[in-house]
Design an enzyme around this catalytic site. Structure first.
Site, PDB file in Angstrom:
ATOM      1  CE  LYS A  54      -3.867  -2.150   2.381  1.00 19.04           C
ATOM      2  NZ  LYS A  54      -4.366  -2.623   3.669  1.00 19.04           N
ATOM      3  CD  GLN A  98      -3.809  -4.442   6.674  1.00 15.59           C
ATOM      4  OE1 GLN A  98      -3.862  -3.435   5.975  1.00 15.59           O
ATOM      5  NE2 GLN A  98      -4.223  -5.609   6.244  1.00 15.59           N
ATOM      6  CG  ASP A 121     -10.272  -0.077   5.175  1.00 12.45           C
ATOM      7  OD1 ASP A 121     -10.057  -0.608   4.081  1.00 12.45           O
ATOM      8  OD2 ASP A 121      -9.539  -0.204   6.178  1.00 12.45           O
TER       9      ASP A 121
HETATM   10  N1  GUN Z   1      -7.280  -6.729   6.275  1.00 12.68           N
HETATM   11  C1  GUN Z   1      -7.631  -7.506   5.235  1.00 12.68           C
HETATM   12  N2  GUN Z   1      -8.317  -6.790   4.320  1.00 12.68           N
HETATM   13  C2  GUN Z   1      -8.387  -5.522   4.791  1.00 12.68           C
HETATM   14  C3  GUN Z   1      -8.944  -4.325   4.287  1.00 12.68           C
HETATM   15  O1  GUN Z   1      -9.555  -4.263   3.201  1.00 12.68           O
HETATM   16  N3  GUN Z   1      -8.802  -3.232   5.091  1.00 12.68           N
HETATM   17  C4  GUN Z   1      -8.173  -3.279   6.284  1.00 12.68           C
HETATM   18  N4  GUN Z   1      -8.101  -2.156   6.991  1.00 12.68           N
HETATM   19  N5  GUN Z   1      -7.632  -4.372   6.764  1.00 12.68           N
HETATM   20  C5  GUN Z   1      -7.739  -5.492   6.029  1.00 12.68           C
END
Ligand code: GUN
Length: 297
Positions: A54, A98, A121
């Protein structure tokens, strides 16, 4: 019939290109650089890989990336204090915490402490409610990526029968809302669904998001349907080693469907591309600028 392969890797590169172009424009015209803060608590190896990826892609599209790596024993109150700081920081337009978080931290409390306008998100209850009532919101990245690929492939989705397998808050439920928003007739199937093969066989669009390797066989797919595979599962190869597979049995489904996303290289790359798109959208909204076309629901 052999299905058209929907190339998520190429599509994600196109989305990142559009985001980068828009970022360059708002930098030049308004002196604004979008900023994305990613918070990682602990050392989950998969999460570390995602976070690194990311950060790299954020910088590549011209945005500022702020990474906050906290120890696994960070207290809930320290994490909430960091989020408060990021909420108040005008250089930060998007915040992603995350998941999963360590057990001693209340995930819902943390997600709902993020400013909904910075919730890239789309997990905050305000955004969930806005999406559910058809209002402008931040949309979860994976379902948004699936929707973009479906719209690109079909044009209008109006009147199509869609079956979403899986009812998670991150994928299944928001995916169903988005398909409903595009006037599909939507069924959410899950582990307690009766006659799952018959339910799936009705669908013009199948979105599989259950996290069970190769659980949907081609025999369940209506000839000519479009199959979107959200699953990423690692399985053992007979000759030794492992490989990644989705939630659908690719070979048999591709023989029946008219279009299918592969694993890897389908939905996966679209998730981060949509995170960048959401960060751009959040930036534009924060500054009252025109939103990018085609990058939101
Ligand atoms: N962990 C696995 N997928 C995601 C996601 O799309 N967003 C976040 N914040 N954590 C994750």
């Amino acid at each position: 019939m052999s299905a058209e392969i929907i190339d998520g890797k190429a599509f994600a590169a196109k989305v990142r290109g559009q985001v980068a172009e828009h970022v360059a424009r708002i930098k030049a015209d308004h002196g604004i650089t979008p900023g994305l803060a990613v918070v990682l608590v602990g050392e989950d190896p998969a999460s570390q890989v995602y976070v690194r990826s990311k950060g790299k892609q954020t910088v590549e599209v011209g945005m500022n990336s702020y990474e906050h790596k906290l120890d696994a024993d960070t207290s809930e109150s320290d994490l909430l204090a960091l989020i408060e700081k990021l909420n108040d920081d005008p250089a930060v337009h998007g915040i992603l915490v995350q998941l999963p978080l360590p057990d001693h931290i209340d995930e819902d409390l943390v997600i709902n402490s993020i400013d909904p306008a910075k919730d890239v998100d789309g997990f905050h209850i305000s955004n969930v409610g806005l999406l559910g009532t058809g209002q402008k919101s931040m949309v979860p990245c994976t379902p948004l990526g699936c929707l973009m690929m479906l719209r690109d492939h079909h044009g209008s989705l109006s009147g199509m029968d869609a079956v979403v397998i899986g009812r998670s808050n991150i994928v299944g439920k928001p995916m169903a809302q988005l398909l409903l928003g595009d006037s599909c007739t939507v069924t959410i199937a899950h582990s307690r669904t009766k006659d799952l093969p018959d339910v799936v066989r009705r669908a013009d669009i199948v979105v599989a998001a259950v996290g069970r390797a190769q659980m949907v066989p081609g025999a369940w797919i209506k000839p000519g349907a479009t199959v979107i595979d959200v699953g990423i599962n690692r399985i053992d190869k007979p000759e030794g080693g492992t490989r990644l597979v989705g939630d659908v049995d690719y070979e048999s489904c591709a023989a029946v469907a008219s279009a299918i996303t592969p694993v890897p290289g389908g939905v996966g790359p679209m998730t981060i591309a949509c995170l960048l798109a959401n960060t751009l959208t959040a930036t534009c909204r924060a500054h009252g600028l025109d939103e990018p076309q085609g990058l939101t629901a």
